[in-house]
Design a protein around this motif. Structure first.
Motif, short mmCIF file in Angstrom:
data_model
loop_
_atom_site.label_atom_id
_atom_site.label_comp_id
_atom_site.label_asym_id
_atom_site.label_seq_id
_atom_site.Cartn_x
_atom_site.Cartn_y
_atom_site.Cartn_z
N UNK A 1 -7.16 -13.34 -9.72
CA UNK A 1 -7.61 -14.18 -8.60
C UNK A 1 -7.21 -13.48 -7.31
N UNK A 2 -8.16 -12.82 -6.70
CA UNK A 2 -7.83 -12.02 -5.52
C UNK A 2 -8.13 -12.79 -4.24
N UNK A 3 -7.14 -12.88 -3.38
CA UNK A 3 -7.34 -13.48 -2.06
C UNK A 3 -6.77 -12.51 -1.03
N UNK A 4 -7.64 -12.05 -0.13
CA UNK A 4 -7.17 -11.14 0.90
C UNK A 4 -7.45 -11.76 2.26
N UNK A 5 -6.42 -11.85 3.07
CA UNK A 5 -6.58 -12.39 4.42
C UNK A 5 -6.44 -11.26 5.42
N UNK A 6 -7.47 -11.04 6.20
CA UNK A 6 -7.47 -9.93 7.15
C UNK A 6 -7.81 -8.62 6.46
N UNK B 1 -2.49 -13.84 -10.16
CA UNK B 1 -2.88 -14.05 -8.77
C UNK B 1 -2.51 -12.83 -7.94
N UNK C 1 -2.44 -11.81 -3.94
CA UNK C 1 -2.66 -12.27 -2.58
C UNK C 1 -2.19 -11.20 -1.61
N UNK D 1 -2.02 -10.10 2.65
CA UNK D 1 -2.25 -10.55 4.01
C UNK D 1 -1.95 -9.41 4.98
N UNK E 1 -1.01 -8.61 8.63
CA UNK E 1 -0.52 -9.20 9.86
C UNK E 1 -0.29 -8.08 10.87
N UNK F 1 1.25 -9.84 -2.76
CA UNK F 1 1.98 -10.61 -3.76
C UNK F 1 1.19 -10.60 -5.06
N UNK G 1 1.35 -12.25 -8.79
CA UNK G 1 2.11 -13.30 -9.44
C UNK G 1 1.44 -13.71 -10.75
N UNK H 1 6.93 -12.51 -10.08
CA UNK H 1 6.23 -12.25 -8.83
C UNK H 1 6.74 -10.95 -8.22
N UNK I 1 6.62 -8.74 -4.85
CA UNK I 1 6.30 -8.84 -3.43
C UNK I 1 6.42 -7.45 -2.80
#
Lengths: 385, 222
Positions: free
Chosen positions: A269-274, A306, A308, A310, A312, A319, A321, A365, A367
């Motif tokens: 489940x890939x979620x990339x922000x930015x 998962x 994830x 981000x 910044x 991450x 997990x 997890x 990080x």
């Protein structure tokens, strides 16, 4: 607005070498149409045309009588006839049709000439156009019959133009229809091309995958892997603009996740922000993340992991997990390359940090953080030592 | 979720399915049978509108994509007349525009169709209780949309910005944490986590942030 007055003035002007007609046409094409009032537009009444015609003819006759010059008189007559022909065409055009097609908002006059319309209008158009053509021809002949002076040559040219105009009026709908057909055909071809592309994609990928799934239906892992891979490729095709994994961070991470999915038959489940540019430090972060995904896929014993990430201003973080088996960190031997070298060591070499949280039975997890700018890389390296 | 069955949960929730794939409806019905009462299903927007009005379920599971207007059409028709019915969007699509559009039309949450039956049941209960449900990806979208960019003017700080705590909660959601795990990680109660997520949902529905408006405008949702 005294429409009647304007019209009469223009009809009178008509006598003077067709000035009125030209002005009328110019005004009509350039000036904005009046906003319709709430009284319904009266139907076009042919009787209303008669007075104008009469006035026009009267003026012309008057002019012919006054001027001794025969030629000018003839010209005036001919122009009057042309004007009547043109007037019939304009008048006959239905007032509502003057709203014109939306395709041609800037050129109402063009639409008037080219609009395809009902049979009745066609007859009038034909008559009007015919009158124009005939007038043109007669005029040319009449002017050229006496051996020419300069003015008669000019007149000849004018009449030739009038003749051409007549031909144009008659032929315009035909030409316009041909043009439209060509355009429609071209659009159809483009659509056909797109359809062919879609069909090729479905054939090459989807049908292929479905065939493979049927052949491997006993092997659940393989079916899942195939379905997941196909889902991913369709999703990319439908929703995402293609970005190169070598250039963009998000694309690189997604590619890494896809590779792990394909190899180990799990879903990530890939979620990339930015997003950010890829350089070798970012590539190292992606490689470490990939390693963490591989570890999760191999050791956690779960279907879903998962991921994830981000981006910044100061740092990138990733991450990974899973809710799988987990492990005791102190149990991992120093020599196990996967965690020590590929994740922790790699992050430290590039000025980042890796932190692993895990406990037996409680999932794992990983990080990963990487400072964003070059300056902070140096600082990061120093603190890592 | 292995929480003990408390009194208010003893009344089984009534759930209505809206999806144009009969196979999917059958699958969800079978999966949810142990947890809730599936009181009806519909395959078209018109059918959904009339049947939902008739049976008045607690929660409607709503497919995003359907031939005649999709979940959004159902939401638009039902929200005013039946405010007590809660909607949970369910979709294979993870496209930001689809999700944001449905949430802004009034859905209380969004999950993907790959969700496990237990998680789906938990999500339904959460929505029925008036809380919000975000999939990891939706949490990611929201973080993205509400990212603090210096060039974006903030018209209404109350609606257009997330608090640090809300941001933290969303990050953990995006990392795949369940509510219980988030509560443990942040040393807060599950109820507080739910409150944070509900506040984020409200901001998502009410805010006029540029990114949200743009998403909506791109899809002609406004």
């Amino acid at each position: 607005m005294p429409v009647l007055g304007v019209r009469i003035a223009l009809v009178v002007l008509l006598g003077f070498n067709g000035l009125g007609l030209l002005l009328y046409a110019a005004f009509w094409a350039v000036l904005p149409q009046q906003i319709p009032t709430d009284t319904p537009a009266p139907r076009r009444d042919f009787a209303a045309l008669l007075p104008f015609g009469a006035i026009g003819l009267g003026v012309v006759l008057l002019q012919a009588l006054v001027s001794r010059d025969n030629l000018a008189g003839t010209v005036g007559w001919l122009i009057a006839v042309v004007a009547v022909g043109a007037g019939i065409i304009w008048h006959e055009s239905d007032p509502t049709r003057r709203a014109w097609s939306t395709d041609l908002p800037q050129t109402p006059w063009l639409a008037a000439v080219v609009a395809e319309s009902d049979r009745r209008f066609f007859v009038f158009r034909f008559i009007g156009g015919g009158v124009l053509v005939a007038t043109g021809i007669i005029g040319v002949v009449a002017v050229y019959a006496p051996p020419g002076s300069l003015t008669s040559v000019v007149n000849g040219v004018i009449f030739a133009l009038v003749g051409l105009l007549g031909v144009g009026v008659v032929a315009a709908p035909l030409i316009w229809r041909m043009f439209n057909q060509l355009r429609a055909e071209r659009e159809g071809r483009i659509r056909e091309q797109e359809r062919a592309e879609l069909a090729a994609m479905i054939h090459d990928q989807v049908l292929h995958t479905l065939a493979l799934i049927q052949r491997n239906s006993a092997d659940i892992k393989e079916v899942q892997r195939l379905a997941r891979g196909q889902e991913r490729s369709l999703r990319n095709w439908l929703y995402k603009p293609a970005a190169s994994p070598t250039e963009r961070f998000a694309a690189a991470l997604e590619q890494a996740a896809a590779e792990v999915e394909d190899t180990y038959a799990i879903s990530v489940e890939t979620v990339v922000v930015g997003d950010t540019e890829c350089d070798d430090r970012v590539a190292a972060l992606v490689a470490a993340a990939r390693e963490a995904l591989v570890n999760a896929a191999r050791h956690a014993g779960v279907q879903t992991v998962s991921l994830y990430a981000e981006v910044e201003e100061e740092e990138l973080s990733v991450f990974v997990r899973d809710r799988g088996a987990g492990f005791d960190l102190s149990d991992v031997e120093e020599s196990r390359h996967g965690v020590r070298g590929s994740i922790i060591g790699r992050m430290q070499r590039h000025g980042g940090r890796a932190e692993i949280r895990s406990a037996p039975g409680d999932g794992t997890e990983v990080r990963l953080t990487l400072p964003a700018s070059r300056d902070s890389v140096v600082a990061g390296k120093e603190t890592a030592r | 979720m292995t929480e003990p069955v408390v009194d208010q949960a003893s009344r089984r929730l009534t759930v209505f399915l809206v999806d144009d794939h009969a196979m999917f409806r059958a699958g969800v019905r079978a999966e949810l049978g142990a947890h809730v009462d599936v009181v009806g299903e519909a395959s078209t927007v018109a059918e959904a509108i009339s049947k939902i009005a008739a049976v008045q379920p607690d929660v409607v599971l709503l497919d995003v994509h359907m031939p005649d207007g999709g979940g959004r059409a159902v939401l638009d028709a039902m929200r005013r007349t039946h405010p007590q019915v809660r909607f949970l969007a369910l979709s294979v699509s993870d496209a930001a525009e689809d999700v944001i559009g449905l949430i802004r039309a009034g859905a209380r949450g969004y999950v993907t169709k790959t969700i496990s039956p237990d998680e789906l049941a938990a999500a339904i209960r959460r929505v029925a209780d008036g809380d919000a449900v975000f999939s990891p990806r939706l949490a990611g979208f929201v973080l993205d949309a509400f990212a603090s960019r210096p060039d974006v003017p903030v018209a209404d700080p109350e609606l257009d910005q997330l608090t640090n705590r809300e941001r933290e909660v969303l990050r953990l959601l995006a990392r795949g944490y369940a509510y219980k795990e988030i509560a443990k990680e942040l040393y807060i109660s599950i109820k507080t986590v739910e409150t944070h997520v509900s506040n984020v949902l409200r901001k998502l529905q009410m805010s006029n942030r540029y990114e949200l408006s743009r998403w909506a405008a791109d899809r002609r949702l406004v």
